[in-house]
Design a protein around this motif. Structure first.
Motif, short mmCIF file in Angstrom:
data_model
loop_
_atom_site.label_atom_id
_atom_site.label_comp_id
_atom_site.label_asym_id
_atom_site.label_seq_id
_atom_site.Cartn_x
_atom_site.Cartn_y
_atom_site.Cartn_z
N LEU A 34 0.75 -1.25 0.13
CA LEU A 34 -0.07 0.00 -0.04
C LEU A 34 0.79 1.28 -0.01
O LEU A 34 0.48 2.42 -0.04
CB LEU A 34 -0.88 0.06 1.09
CG LEU A 34 -1.79 -1.22 1.38
CD1 LEU A 34 -2.79 -1.14 2.55
CD2 LEU A 34 -2.79 -1.36 -0.05
N ALA A 35 2.14 1.24 0.30
CA ALA A 35 3.10 2.43 0.23
C ALA A 35 3.33 2.76 -1.16
O ALA A 35 3.29 2.01 -1.98
CB ALA A 35 4.34 2.00 1.04
N ARG A 36 3.42 4.00 -1.22
CA ARG A 36 3.71 4.52 -2.74
C ARG A 36 5.36 4.83 -2.59
O ARG A 36 5.77 5.92 -2.25
CB ARG A 36 2.80 5.91 -2.86
CG ARG A 36 1.34 5.83 -2.96
CD ARG A 36 0.75 6.98 -3.44
NE ARG A 36 -0.64 6.84 -3.60
CZ ARG A 36 -1.23 7.29 -4.84
NH1 ARG A 36 -0.58 8.07 -5.36
NH2 ARG A 36 -2.44 6.97 -4.80
N ILE A 37 5.86 3.92 -3.00
CA ILE A 37 7.31 4.03 -3.44
C ILE A 37 7.59 3.90 -4.96
O ILE A 37 7.50 2.85 -5.50
CB ILE A 37 7.90 2.72 -2.72
CG1 ILE A 37 7.57 2.82 -1.16
CG2 ILE A 37 9.47 2.89 -2.72
CD1 ILE A 37 8.21 1.61 -0.17
N SER A 38 7.94 4.81 -5.49
CA SER A 38 7.94 5.10 -6.95
C SER A 38 8.84 6.21 -7.47
O SER A 38 9.33 6.91 -6.74
CB SER A 38 6.61 5.42 -7.53
OG SER A 38 6.08 6.71 -6.96
N THR A 39 8.78 6.34 -8.95
CA THR A 39 9.39 7.37 -9.45
C THR A 39 8.68 8.68 -9.25
O THR A 39 7.35 8.52 -9.13
CB THR A 39 10.04 7.17 -10.64
OG1 THR A 39 8.55 7.02 -11.54
CG2 THR A 39 10.87 6.03 -10.93
N ILE A 40 9.25 9.77 -9.55
CA ILE A 40 8.51 10.93 -9.55
C ILE A 40 7.59 11.03 -10.62
O ILE A 40 6.35 11.28 -10.39
CB ILE A 40 9.41 12.19 -9.48
CG1 ILE A 40 8.43 13.50 -9.36
CG2 ILE A 40 10.23 12.20 -10.85
CD1 ILE A 40 8.15 13.90 -8.01
N HIS A 41 7.90 10.48 -11.90
CA HIS A 41 6.92 10.42 -12.80
C HIS A 41 5.81 9.46 -12.56
O HIS A 41 4.82 10.04 -13.11
CB HIS A 41 7.64 10.07 -14.26
CG HIS A 41 8.64 10.84 -14.59
ND1 HIS A 41 10.05 11.04 -14.36
CD2 HIS A 41 8.79 12.02 -15.38
CE1 HIS A 41 10.74 11.97 -14.65
NE2 HIS A 41 9.91 12.64 -15.42
#
Length: 121
Positions: A99-106
């Motif tokens: 559920l965590a938002r771990i991503s690239t800025i895009h």
């Protein structure tokens, strides 16, 4: 031997009630500091894993960050050195890591635009 910036490194993992911007060169320990801060805010109950947003610039960086967070959560949960309530919070975080938002800025911005197209105009 203490690092020149040890005070700043400690601030990252202890001053959890305020936002901190970290700028440093490659290989300086930013990811390690970020992971430590995330673990602490989860263990202390300041937030839950579903409210975490961790952004990096590359897909490889995001995948690495997610793995490091998962690895540290599991390590801390197994160590059983924290108070029971903190242990429980870490175990809950492991269960809900997806559920965590771990991503690239895009990727993060794209998700926001898809989720809130009207608000984004």
């Amino acid at each position: 031997m203490s690092l020149r910036d040890q005070k700043h490194r400690d601030t990252i993992t202890t001053e959890l009630e305020k936002n901190i911007f970290v700028e440093a060169g490659a290989g300086s320990g930013k990811t390690t500091a970020m992971v430590s801060r995330i673990i602490e805010v989860l263990a202390k109950g300041i937030t839950t894993i579903d409210r975490i947003v961790a952004i990096t610039f590359t897909n490889e960086g995001a995948a690495s960050l997610r793995l490091k967070i998962q690895t540290e959560l599991e390590k801390q949960a197994k160590a059983n050195t924290r108070p029971p309530i903190e242990q429980t919070k870490l175990v809950d975080a492991i269960k809900n890591l997806s559920l965590a938002r771990i991503s690239t800025i895009h990727s993060f911005c794209t998700d926001l635009l898809r989720e809130r197209p009207v608000e984004a105009g």
